[in-house]
Scaffold this motif. Structure first.
Motif, mmCIF file in Angstrom:
data_model
loop_
_atom_site.group_PDB
_atom_site.id
_atom_site.type_symbol
_atom_site.label_atom_id
_atom_site.label_comp_id
_atom_site.label_asym_id
_atom_site.label_seq_id
_atom_site.Cartn_x
_atom_site.Cartn_y
_atom_site.Cartn_z
ATOM 1 N N PRO A 190 0.814 -1.232 0.000
ATOM 2 C CA PRO A 190 0.000 0.000 0.000
ATOM 3 C C PRO A 190 0.841 1.273 0.000
ATOM 4 O O PRO A 190 0.447 2.279 -0.585
ATOM 5 C CB PRO A 190 -0.818 -0.123 1.292
ATOM 6 C CG PRO A 190 -0.820 -1.578 1.620
ATOM 7 C CD PRO A 190 0.482 -2.113 1.132
ATOM 8 N N ILE A 191 2.001 1.203 0.682
ATOM 9 C CA ILE A 191 2.915 2.345 0.718
ATOM 10 C C ILE A 191 4.289 1.855 0.285
ATOM 11 O O ILE A 191 4.821 0.888 0.843
ATOM 12 C CB ILE A 191 2.993 2.973 2.120
ATOM 13 C CG1 ILE A 191 1.595 3.374 2.611
ATOM 14 C CG2 ILE A 191 3.899 4.209 2.096
ATOM 15 C CD1 ILE A 191 1.559 3.885 4.029
ATOM 16 N N LEU A 192 4.858 2.503 -0.701
ATOM 17 C CA LEU A 192 6.101 2.023 -1.312
ATOM 18 C C LEU A 192 7.040 3.202 -1.532
ATOM 19 O O LEU A 192 6.614 4.287 -1.940
ATOM 20 C CB LEU A 192 5.773 1.351 -2.638
ATOM 21 C CG LEU A 192 6.828 0.490 -3.326
ATOM 22 C CD1 LEU A 192 7.211 -0.698 -2.457
ATOM 23 C CD2 LEU A 192 6.301 0.001 -4.662
ATOM 24 N N VAL A 193 8.320 2.975 -1.278
ATOM 25 C CA VAL A 193 9.333 3.994 -1.522
ATOM 26 C C VAL A 193 10.329 3.462 -2.544
ATOM 27 O O VAL A 193 10.938 2.409 -2.337
ATOM 28 C CB VAL A 193 10.074 4.377 -0.225
ATOM 29 C CG1 VAL A 193 11.202 5.366 -0.535
ATOM 30 C CG2 VAL A 193 9.114 4.984 0.788
ATOM 31 N N ALA B 232 1.670 5.968 -2.448
ATOM 32 C CA ALA B 232 0.674 5.536 -1.461
ATOM 33 C C ALA B 232 -0.700 5.547 -2.092
ATOM 34 O O ALA B 232 -1.075 6.507 -2.781
ATOM 35 C CB ALA B 232 0.705 6.449 -0.235
ATOM 36 N N ASP B 233 -1.419 4.468 -1.879
ATOM 37 C CA ASP B 233 -2.790 4.351 -2.397
ATOM 38 C C ASP B 233 -2.870 4.634 -3.895
ATOM 39 O O ASP B 233 -3.801 5.292 -4.377
ATOM 40 C CB ASP B 233 -3.729 5.285 -1.635
ATOM 41 C CG ASP B 233 -3.801 4.943 -0.151
ATOM 42 O OD1 ASP B 233 -3.778 3.742 0.172
ATOM 43 O OD2 ASP B 233 -3.861 5.873 0.671
ATOM 44 N N GLY B 234 -1.880 4.154 -4.635
ATOM 45 C CA GLY B 234 -1.911 4.238 -6.089
ATOM 46 C C GLY B 234 -1.443 5.548 -6.668
ATOM 47 O O GLY B 234 -1.431 5.705 -7.887
ATOM 48 N N PRO C 183 7.448 7.171 5.230
ATOM 49 C CA PRO C 183 6.106 7.009 5.802
ATOM 50 C C PRO C 183 6.043 5.730 6.643
ATOM 51 O O PRO C 183 6.746 4.748 6.350
ATOM 52 C CB PRO C 183 5.204 6.892 4.569
ATOM 53 C CG PRO C 183 5.995 7.480 3.442
ATOM 54 C CD PRO C 183 7.426 7.202 3.758
ATOM 55 N N PRO C 184 5.239 5.718 7.688
ATOM 56 C CA PRO C 184 5.095 4.498 8.506
ATOM 57 C C PRO C 184 4.641 3.319 7.647
ATOM 58 O O PRO C 184 3.833 3.478 6.737
ATOM 59 C CB PRO C 184 4.020 4.886 9.523
ATOM 60 C CG PRO C 184 4.033 6.378 9.556
ATOM 61 C CD PRO C 184 4.411 6.828 8.179
ATOM 62 N N ASN C 185 5.197 2.149 7.926
ATOM 63 C CA ASN C 185 4.818 0.893 7.260
ATOM 64 C C ASN C 185 5.141 0.869 5.766
ATOM 65 O O ASN C 185 4.594 0.049 5.023
ATOM 66 C CB ASN C 185 3.331 0.600 7.449
ATOM 67 C CG ASN C 185 2.924 0.559 8.900
ATOM 68 O OD1 ASN C 185 3.629 -0.028 9.728
ATOM 69 N ND2 ASN C 185 1.812 1.200 9.240
ATOM 70 N N ALA C 186 6.024 1.754 5.328
ATOM 71 C CA ALA C 186 6.377 1.765 3.910
ATOM 72 C C ALA C 186 7.339 0.628 3.582
ATOM 73 O O ALA C 186 8.212 0.282 4.389
ATOM 74 C CB ALA C 186 7.020 3.102 3.542
#
Length: 482
Positions: free
Chosen positions: A37-40, A63-65, A80-83
């Motif tokens: 959902p969250i990617l760096v 995030a979210d597309g 971002p958290p949980n990335a």
């Protein structure tokens, strides 16, 4: 319960559970590499699609597309958290390509003597190969099975099959004399208007005029398309570019090679012949002469865009493209389709005019852009075959660079320019915060060597990363069949 009965019951329950899980597995699962959902994307080179120079060692947050941040990878900004973090050191990203002359059909091989030219719906191969090649948005440049095309669009949007975001044209707006039995031949302007109205209601989002329609039929089609808020393009022969612009057309396909207005003795509403016009252009037409310059100025004044289709134009030139460039695309074709393409290609090697035509078309496209025209790109996988979805779009970029555009200019032509024409440049077409995360990950730098656009490793569409190689493998040997 007896121990044996208990074991059997547990075994049946486990089998049923696994079966249900298999049934609920996403149809796209085998082609997805990344769906966090969250990617760096960290330490990556960014070519953003605007024509700007590459940005080195960058960080892109998804995030979210959507792209939520584009920053220097050395920034102290916290993740971002949980990335999920992907280190893309040495990789380059470009925007997802916006293909503006694509098709969901392909020429069928083995036409018998006296047989009809037919095109088969590439329902399985085309959507996957477009996406695998980096095309995240595709406008079809004419439809032979419009209901099938519309259903494919719905299937992609529902997550049932992989593919790009489609803009579907209605059936060809063609007049009397068409070479294709699968095309309806218009009877009059009212027929053209009815066709546009009907298919606009069915879900077509653009239209394409073709070789033999009359000016009155084209005008009716344009007016009705515009009433529906839709645009219309044209691969014309019976009508010249300046006349089409005056009638209100929005876009013209292929460029100079199909403009017949300069042909000596051209009669109103009559196509002088494709080959005859090509020969005249090759032998007599001066691309930098006043007549062509006036036509270009007229198109720019009327805000008429041009779609570059150099990949299909190249097939008319001898021994092009280089065979080493063809090997990957040939592997996706059926044996029969590959054989037919190579057979015709060998006869084209004896033609002497194709190279001159290609060079004049390239020159025309440079002049059009220099005059302020909006140039877009699409591969047009038709002709006698060989131009394969996705692969052809990559080849287009290489040919635009051969035509004299810089690599970053070519990428802009094939991405942001198409988005601008569609009125979607606020959503797609470049890499910027707020836009859809439609991103192509390349294993090389196309700004140094444009052929690196072929090194597609992953294609993000709305933030989901698809495995290019897996998509290609899934339809290997099927192009020309399905």
């Amino acid at each position: 319960m007896h121990p044996v009965q208990r074991a059997a019951t547990l075994s049946l329950a486990l089998t049923f559970s696994l079966s249900c899980a298999a049934q609920h597995k996403s149809p796209l699962a085998d082609y997805i590499k990344e769906d966090a959902p969250i990617l760096v994307l960290d330490h990556v080179r960014v070519i953003d699609g605007t024509g700007a120079a590459p940005q080195e060692d960058m960080r892109v947050v998804i995030a979210d597309g959507k792209i939520t941040a584009l920053q220097d990878a050395r920034s102290r900004a916290s993740f971002p958290p949980n990335a999920k973090l992907l280190d893309l050191t040495g990789k380059t990203i470009i925007p997802g390509l916006v293909g503006m002359h694509e098709h969901l059909f392909y020429p069928l091989p083995d036409r018998p003597a006296g047989g009809l030219g037919l095109y088969g719906e590439a329902a399985d191969s085309a959507p996957r190969l477009y996406l695998a090649g980096g095309v995240t948005t595709a406008r079809t440049g004419g439809s032979l099975e419009p209901y099938t095309d519309l259903e494919l669009k719905k299937a992609v949007e529902a997550g049932k099959i992989p593919g790009p975001k489609f803009d579907i044209t209605g059936p060809y707006l063609e007049g009397k004399g068409t070479f294709a039995i699968q095309m309806h031949q218009l009877s009059d302007p009212d027929d053209a208007a009815r066709l546009v109205d009907y298919w606009a209601a069915e879900g077509a989002t653009s239209f394409k005029a073709y070789n033999y329609l009359t000016a009155d039929e084209l005008k009716a089609a344009i007016d009705h398309a515009h009433v529906h808020g839709l645009k219309i393009t044209g691969h014309l022969c019976s009508i010249g570019f300046k006349q089409a612009a005056a009638l209100g057309i929005d876009n013209l396909e292929h460029g100079l090679a199909v403009d017949t207005e300069f042909f000596p003795g051209k009669k109103p509403d009559v196509c002088p012949g494709f080959l005859e016009n090509l020969n005249y252009i090759v032998k007599s037409l001066d691309v930098q002469g006043p007549a062509v310059r006036d036509m270009i100025s007229d198109l720019v004044t009327h805000h008429v865009a041009i779609t570059s289709t150099l990949a299909v134009m190249e097939t008319l030139a001898p021994n092009r493209p280089p065979m080493e460039r063809e090997s990957a695309a040939l592997k996706t074709m059926t044996v029969e389709a590959a054989r037919e393409y190579l057979t015709v290609r060998s006869t084209m090697a004896e033609q002497k005019t194709g190279d001159t035509l290609l060079q004049k078309e390239m020159q025309f496209e440079r002049e059009f852009v220099a005059a302020g025209g909006l140039l877009m790109a699409g591969c047009d996988p038709t002709s006698y075959g060989g131009v394969v979805p996705g692969f052809g779009d990559q080849r287009n970029l290489e040919l635009l660079v051969e035509a004299g555009f810089t690599p970053v200019e070519a990428i802009r032509i094939a991405s942001l320019n198409g988005a601008k024409y569609m009125g979607k440049d606020g959503e797609i077409g470049s890499i910027a915060p707020g836009k859809a995360a439609d991103i192509v990950v390349l294993g090389g730098n196309p700004a140094d060597k444009i052929e690196n656009v072929e090194k597609v490793e992953m294609v993000f569409k709305d933030g989901v990363g698809y495995d290019s190689a897996a998509l290609i493998r899934s339809v290997s040997g099927t192009v020309g069949l399905r």
